[in-house]
Design an enzyme around this catalytic site. Sequence first.
Site, PDB file in Angstrom:
ATOM      1  N   HIS A  26       8.701   1.557  -3.499  1.00  0.00           N
ATOM      2  CA  HIS A  26       9.290   0.588  -4.439  1.00  0.00           C
ATOM      3  C   HIS A  26      10.625   0.077  -3.936  1.00  0.00           C
ATOM      4  CE1 HIS A  26      12.403   3.296  -6.217  1.00  0.00           C
ATOM      5  NE2 HIS A  26      11.516   4.257  -5.976  1.00  0.00           N
ATOM      6  N   CYS A  74      10.384   9.232  -3.232  1.00  0.00           N
ATOM      7  CA  CYS A  74       9.783   7.914  -3.079  1.00  0.00           C
ATOM      8  C   CYS A  74      10.136   7.297  -1.726  1.00  0.00           C
ATOM      9  CB  CYS A  74      10.257   6.984  -4.189  1.00  0.00           C
ATOM     10  SG  CYS A  74       9.619   7.423  -5.823  1.00  0.00           S
TER      11      CYS A  74
END
Length: 391
Positions: free
Chosen positions: A310, A328
Site C-alpha cells: 500500500h 506491510c
Amino acid sequence: MLVAAVVLLVASGSGTAAPAGSTAAAAGATPPHVRLVPADGATAVAPAAPIRVQATGGTLAGITLTADDGTSIPGTLSRDRRTWTASAAPAYGTIYRFGGRAINDGGSVPVTGGFTAVDPTQLVRASTSIGDGAVVGVAAPIDIRFDRRIAEAERATIQRGLKVRTTVPVEGSWAWLPDNDRGSRVHWRPATYWPSGTGVTVEVPLYGRDLGLAGFGAADLTSTFSIGRSQIVRADIGSHRMIVIRDGKEVTNVPATYGLESDPRRVTRGGTHVVMGKSSTVLMSNPAFNYENVPMHWAVRISNNGEFIHANPASGYAHGRRNVTHGCVNLSTSNARAYFDSALYGDPVEVTGSTIPLSSRDGDIYDWTIPWNQWKTMSALPSSVARRLPR
C-alpha cells in the site's frame, strides 16, 4: 383379490405377477419382475442416493416419479428399456411415488411404490472465492469452504465428486487444509503456476449427500472462470525494492520498504503470498504499537495477518533505503496506485530474504509454501491431471 396381491408384490420389489385377465396370466407366461431403488416404503432417503426402476423379463413404459404436491422427477430410460434412472434429485422431506408399467410379450404389470426423502436437521453449505466469469491470477487456488466441519471419513466421499476441468491439461491436486473456526476447507492448486489464458470449470456436487455428523449437503456449487495474464511480484526484502514481472517481462521496479527485521512482530513473512483482495482505503490498526483506524490508500491484501502492499508517504524517507514497516510493503502513492490498478486476485507475491516464513498462522492462502510432493499427501484421494474441456 389377485390384483391387490400384485400391487403389494410389485411395491415390495420382491417380484411381480400378471394382473387378472392379462395375456401373460392366460397363457401362463412369466410376468416381468420389477425392482425399485430405493425399495417401497423406504424413509430418510438421501437425495444423492441412486433412484431407479429395473425390469427383468420385460421392458419399462411410462415410468413416473411424482411428489405428493404434484411435482415430478425426470428420468432417462436405458437403451434396452429395462432400467429407468432419475436424472434429478428429490427434495428434502418429500414423499414420492412411482408409476408406469413393466411389459413383456404376455402382458404387463403396474409399477407402484414410493419412498420419503430425508428431512435433515442440519445442512452443510459450500462457498468459493472465485465466482462465475472471474479472471484471476496464476497463483489462485480453487478454495472450497464448508460451513461445518467435515469428518475424515466423509472427506474422500466429497472429493470423489469434485471435478476440475481445464481447457489445457493442468496437473493439480486437492488438499484438505486444517479446519478453522468456520469449518472445513479443501483447496485445489496446480503443481506450478496456472498457464495464462486457461479456462477452468469447478463442480462441487453437494446437494443431498450424507456427510455424517456434519449433516446433508445444502446445494451444489459450480464456478467457471479463467486465468489472466501472468503477473508476479518479486519482493526481495534486502533490496528495498519491489519488481513486477508481467508475462515474463519486467514492467515495474520501484523503491519500497518492508517490515522491520529486528522485531519479529514486524517482519514481512517470506514465501509466496497470494493477492486476496484490494481496496482504495483500508483502516489499519495495531494496538500493540498504539495506532488504530489509520487510513491507508491503494491497499492490496497479501495475507490475513495484516500484510498489504500500500501507499504510505510517511515512510517515504525509507523507501529504497531500509525496512521500517510493521510488516506491510510500503510504496509511494503513485507507485502504489499503479500496482493497485494492475493487481488481480490470485497474483503471486514472492517475498524473499525474510527471517520468518509465511505459514498457516498467517491466514487462509499459504498453499504455495507447501512443497508439491507434500501437498499431494494432503489429498483424501490420489491426485490427477485435470481433464480438458470439450471445445
